[in-house]
Design an enzyme around this catalytic site. Structure first.
Site, PDB file in Angstrom:
ATOM      1  N   HIS A 148       0.837  -1.207   0.000  1.00 10.66           N
ATOM      2  CA  HIS A 148       0.000   0.000   0.000  1.00 10.66           C
ATOM      3  C   HIS A 148       0.874   1.260   0.000  1.00 10.66           C
ATOM      4  O   HIS A 148       0.683   2.152  -0.821  1.00 10.66           O
ATOM      5  CB  HIS A 148      -0.915  -0.033   1.240  1.00 10.66           C
ATOM      6  CG  HIS A 148      -1.736   1.198   1.449  1.00 10.66           C
ATOM      7  ND1 HIS A 148      -3.084   1.254   1.168  1.00 10.66           N
ATOM      8  CD2 HIS A 148      -1.409   2.438   1.908  1.00 10.66           C
ATOM      9  CE1 HIS A 148      -3.542   2.465   1.453  1.00 10.66           C
ATOM     10  NE2 HIS A 148      -2.544   3.201   1.905  1.00 10.66           N
ATOM     11  N   GLU A 149       1.829   1.331   0.913  1.00 13.64           N
ATOM     12  CA  GLU A 149       2.663   2.547   0.988  1.00 13.64           C
ATOM     13  C   GLU A 149       3.489   2.727  -0.290  1.00 13.64           C
ATOM     14  O   GLU A 149       3.637   3.845  -0.790  1.00 13.64           O
ATOM     15  CB  GLU A 149       3.582   2.496   2.214  1.00 13.64           C
ATOM     16  CG  GLU A 149       2.849   2.486   3.560  1.00 13.64           C
ATOM     17  CD  GLU A 149       1.900   3.649   3.752  1.00 13.64           C
ATOM     18  OE1 GLU A 149       2.069   4.696   3.104  1.00 13.64           O
ATOM     19  OE2 GLU A 149       0.945   3.497   4.547  1.00 13.64           O
ATOM     20  N   HIS A 161       1.522   4.382  -3.033  1.00 13.12           N
ATOM     21  CA  HIS A 161       1.490   5.854  -2.969  1.00 13.12           C
ATOM     22  C   HIS A 161       2.729   6.402  -3.688  1.00 13.12           C
ATOM     23  O   HIS A 161       2.634   7.324  -4.493  1.00 13.12           O
ATOM     24  CB  HIS A 161       1.513   6.332  -1.520  1.00 13.12           C
ATOM     25  CG  HIS A 161       0.196   6.223  -0.803  1.00 13.12           C
ATOM     26  ND1 HIS A 161      -0.992   6.664  -1.344  1.00 13.12           N
ATOM     27  CD2 HIS A 161      -0.112   5.741   0.429  1.00 13.12           C
ATOM     28  CE1 HIS A 161      -1.968   6.468  -0.472  1.00 13.12           C
ATOM     29  NE2 HIS A 161      -1.468   5.890   0.605  1.00 13.12           N
ATOM     30  N   HIS A 212      -5.669   7.372  -2.410  1.00 10.05           N
ATOM     31  CA  HIS A 212      -6.620   6.367  -1.924  1.00 10.05           C
ATOM     32  C   HIS A 212      -7.797   6.244  -2.886  1.00 10.05           C
ATOM     33  O   HIS A 212      -8.229   7.232  -3.488  1.00 10.05           O
ATOM     34  CB  HIS A 212      -7.121   6.751  -0.529  1.00 10.05           C
ATOM     35  CG  HIS A 212      -6.038   6.663   0.512  1.00 10.05           C
ATOM     36  ND1 HIS A 212      -5.744   7.669   1.387  1.00 10.05           N
ATOM     37  CD2 HIS A 212      -5.170   5.660   0.787  1.00 10.05           C
ATOM     38  CE1 HIS A 212      -4.742   7.298   2.172  1.00 10.05           C
ATOM     39  NE2 HIS A 212      -4.373   6.086   1.809  1.00 10.05           N
ATOM     40  N   TYR A 238      -9.918   2.679   1.842  1.00 13.12           N
ATOM     41  CA  TYR A 238     -10.108   2.660   3.300  1.00 13.12           C
ATOM     42  C   TYR A 238     -11.045   1.525   3.683  1.00 13.12           C
ATOM     43  O   TYR A 238     -11.921   1.134   2.910  1.00 13.12           O
ATOM     44  CB  TYR A 238     -10.789   3.950   3.756  1.00 13.12           C
ATOM     45  CG  TYR A 238      -9.905   5.156   3.944  1.00 13.12           C
ATOM     46  CD1 TYR A 238      -8.532   5.108   3.743  1.00 13.12           C
ATOM     47  CD2 TYR A 238     -10.461   6.361   4.357  1.00 13.12           C
ATOM     48  CE1 TYR A 238      -7.753   6.234   3.928  1.00 13.12           C
ATOM     49  CE2 TYR A 238      -9.687   7.492   4.546  1.00 13.12           C
ATOM     50  CZ  TYR A 238      -8.336   7.428   4.323  1.00 13.12           C
ATOM     51  OH  TYR A 238      -7.576   8.534   4.507  1.00 13.12           O
TER      52      TYR A 238
HETATM   53 ZN   LIG Z   1      -2.541   5.231   2.229  1.00 14.25          ZN
END
Ligand SMILES: [Zn+2]
Length: 369
Positions: free
Chosen positions: A186-187, A190, A196, A245
């Protein structure tokens, strides 16, 4: 008969759950701090098949470690983290629409803090390997003579990253509570250039934000951006994205803050592995070449979906696919039926029935360009 089956199955269970990791194998802040890169031994380590119980080691692990206290949880707004004006903040959000914020040739130079122990290094390597196996993005060791811009992975405070290439040494923090493959994927996504998923301009068609349940002062964690900021890359809204999320994100009262309205939201907030749409978007953003092979006269996308452990067929038989997300979505994708197929029927040959047994071994990375 039953005894022999029991013994046979018990071995893989032990192999999956055993753990001999110590806290210094994760982060050791007493070690001198300098920049390193991953070695072949980090990529070949078997430790990610035996995930360490971080909580047992006394490490605080949030339900979703990517819910930090930066803008939108884990997105840092600038290298030095000084407060920014709204105008500047907005400009930092335009990552994937701005080509200069993409990494040239999909090559992302990185360094890694020397304070990570062997276990953390192997888990970070596993996350990077996910990109190398499934996309054309490459995390490459930084060469100071060639790479002015690079990602510096270090255990700062929680899990956070900047979006896309921001210039110079840009931080990406993974502290002890972030050392899980899905969180790191996930990181890194980015840093590759993605926001997101629920920041998309069309998100209100798919879910409601229950503002009355949102933690005081956390309203700005749920901002959405116009099409001029975020490029959807021609893909539909994706509840299963590793960038979405979860339903209780930034809840102030323990109740849901995100309420799906339509579509399949069963996996909303998962931090296990890329969704297929995540992969398509990364590969499209970086214009990854399509590799095709011919099967029965049909053009199909090359197989990159496979089991990574010989025990997968047995784990599948004993319902491990349902019981362990890591087995289902990472280790045993083929046996657990997670591979899909994209066929492009050839003009010369009609699709033939016998191609279907291949369905489980071919992933559908497919571009309509
Ligand atoms: Zn994030």
């Amino acid at each position: 008969m039953w005894l022999s089956v029991g013994v046979f199955v018990a071995m893989p269970i032990l192999a999956f759950t055993a753990s001999v990791v110590s806290i210094k194998d994760i982060v050791d802040r007493e070690r001198p701090e300098f920049e390193t890169t991953l070695k072949e031994t980090d990529f070949s380590a078997k430790s990610t098949l035996e995930p360490a119980d971080l909580v047992r080691l006394g490490i605080e692990v949030k339900q979703d470690p990517t819910m930090g206290n930066k803008m939108e949880g884990d997105i840092a707004t600038s290298v030095d983290e000084k407060p920014l004006s709204d105008a500047v903040r907005r400009s930092t959000r335009n990552a994937i629409r701005q080509t200069y914020r993409r990494w040239p040739n999909g090559e992302i130079p990185y360094t890694l803090s020397s304070q990570y122990g062997s276990y953390a290094r192997s888990v970070i390597a596993k996350a990077i390997k996910e990109y190398h196996d499934k996309t054309c993005v490459r995390f490459v060791p930084r060469d100071p003579n060639r790479h002015a811009d690079y990602v510096y992975i270090h255990p700062d405070d929680g899990c956070y990253s900047l979006v896309g290439r921001t210039g110079g040494r840009q931080p990406l923090s993974l502290d002890s509570g972030c050392i899980q493959v899905g969180t790191i994927v996930h990181e890194l996504m980015h840093a590759v250039g993605f926001f997101h998923e629920q920041s998309r301009s069309d998100r209100d068609e798919y879910l409601d934000i229950v503002w009355s349940n949102v933690m005081k002062g956390a309203d700005d964690q749920f901002e959405k951006y116009t099409n001029s900021v975020i490029d959807h890359l021609g893909e539909p809204y994706d509840f299963s994205s590793i960038m979405h999320y979860g339903p209780y994100a930034f809840s102030g009262n323990g109740k849901k803050t995100l309420q799906p309205k339509k579509g399949n939201a069963e996996r909303m907030g998962q931090r296990v592995a890329f969704s297929e749409i995540d992969l398509r978007k990364i590969n499209r953003l970086y214009q990854c070449p399509i590799r095709q092979i011919q099967v029965n006269g049909n053009s199909v996308i090359e197989n990159q979906c496979r089991d990574e452990n010989w025990r997968c067929p047995f784990w599948m038989l004993y319902d491990f696919c349902s019981d362990f997300e890591e087995i289902r979505f990472i280790v045993c994708r083929q046996s657990c039926g997670q591979c899909t197929t994209t066929f492009r029927p050839s003009k010369a040959t009609k699709p033939q029935k016998k191609m279907f047994p291949l369905r489980r071994s071919i992933i559908g990375i497919h571009f309509d360009v």
